[in-house]
Design a protein around this motif. Structure first.
Motif, PDB file in Angstrom:
ATOM      1  N   ASP A  59       0.528  -1.066   0.164  1.00 39.59           N
ATOM      2  CA  ASP A  59       0.231   0.387   0.203  1.00 39.59           C
ATOM      3  C   ASP A  59       0.651   1.234   0.144  1.00 39.59           C
ATOM      4  O   ASP A  59       1.564   1.278   0.667  1.00 39.59           O
ATOM      5  CB  ASP A  59      -1.096   0.009   1.124  1.00 39.59           C
ATOM      6  CG  ASP A  59      -1.837   1.023   1.312  1.00 39.59           C
ATOM      7  OD1 ASP A  59      -1.786   1.565   0.400  1.00 39.59           O
ATOM      8  OD2 ASP A  59      -2.622   0.967   2.511  1.00 39.59           O
ATOM      9  N   SER A  61      -0.379   4.121  -1.105  1.00 43.38           N
ATOM     10  CA  SER A  61      -1.362   5.145  -1.162  1.00 43.38           C
ATOM     11  C   SER A  61      -1.089   6.682   0.242  1.00 43.38           C
ATOM     12  O   SER A  61      -1.309   7.880   0.014  1.00 43.38           O
ATOM     13  CB  SER A  61      -3.177   5.052  -0.455  1.00 43.38           C
ATOM     14  OG  SER A  61      -2.879   4.184   0.452  1.00 43.38           O
ATOM     15  N   ARG A  62      -0.646   6.228   1.357  1.00 47.30           N
ATOM     16  CA  ARG A  62       0.338   7.264   2.070  1.00 47.30           C
ATOM     17  C   ARG A  62       1.858   7.179   2.132  1.00 47.30           C
ATOM     18  O   ARG A  62       2.432   7.717   3.685  1.00 47.30           O
ATOM     19  CB  ARG A  62      -0.401   6.750   4.186  1.00 47.30           C
ATOM     20  CG  ARG A  62      -1.607   6.548   4.070  1.00 47.30           C
ATOM     21  CD  ARG A  62      -1.893   6.305   5.730  1.00 47.30           C
ATOM     22  NE  ARG A  62      -3.436   6.097   5.210  1.00 47.30           N
ATOM     23  CZ  ARG A  62      -3.652   5.459   6.715  1.00 47.30           C
ATOM     24  NH1 ARG A  62      -3.916   5.051   7.490  1.00 47.30           N
ATOM     25  NH2 ARG A  62      -5.173   5.129   6.123  1.00 47.30           N
ATOM     26  N   CYS A  63       2.157   6.830   0.886  1.00 44.03           N
ATOM     27  CA  CYS A  63       3.720   7.610   1.105  1.00 44.03           C
ATOM     28  C   CYS A  63       3.746   8.653   1.122  1.00 44.03           C
ATOM     29  O   CYS A  63       3.839   9.722   0.376  1.00 44.03           O
ATOM     30  CB  CYS A  63       4.132   6.754  -0.260  1.00 44.03           C
ATOM     31  SG  CYS A  63       6.010   6.497  -0.549  1.00 44.03           S
TER      32      CYS A  63
END
Length: 117
Positions: A59, A61-63
């Protein structure tokens, strides 16, 4: 995703595209090193000792690539530095490089403030 003849997926691809696009004297200047290229070979050897291990199905998406350098917040963890004869690569030279760094949310180091306008 299909790749065109102008696509790049690694440094070798970027080098190939630069060699096709730039005048020979400019490419040779950028691609080479000074004197006997001892430092350039040592740098290549040092970088070759690192492996990047791609991680799939992770995931992202919050990198967050933000970091701070010398108290300045940067959105991208890479810095640009001057390159001799930069106007060979772009007519804007160091001014264009500094502007591109700002647009990318990162920093540009200049040896002298008068180099940037």
């Amino acid at each position: 995703m299909s790749l065109s003849k102008n696509s790049s997926v690694n440094i070798a691809d970027l080098r190939r595209l630069a060699q096709k696009r730039l005048p020979k004297v400019v490419f040779d200047y950028l691609d080479g090193g000074s004197e006997d290229e001892v430092t350039m070979r040592a740098n290549c050897k040092a970088f070759a000792s690192f492996s990047f291990r791609p991680r799939h199905a992770v995931d992202v998406s919050r990198c967050d690539t933000r970091t701070s350098v010398l108290g300045f917040q940067l959105s991208f963890p890479a810095l640009l530095a001057p390159v001799g004869y930069s106007r060979l690569m772009h007519r804007g030279g160091e001014v264009a490089a500094a502007a591109a760094a700002g647009t990318a949310g990162t920093g540009y180091f200049s040896p002298r403030s008068r180099d940037i306008g």
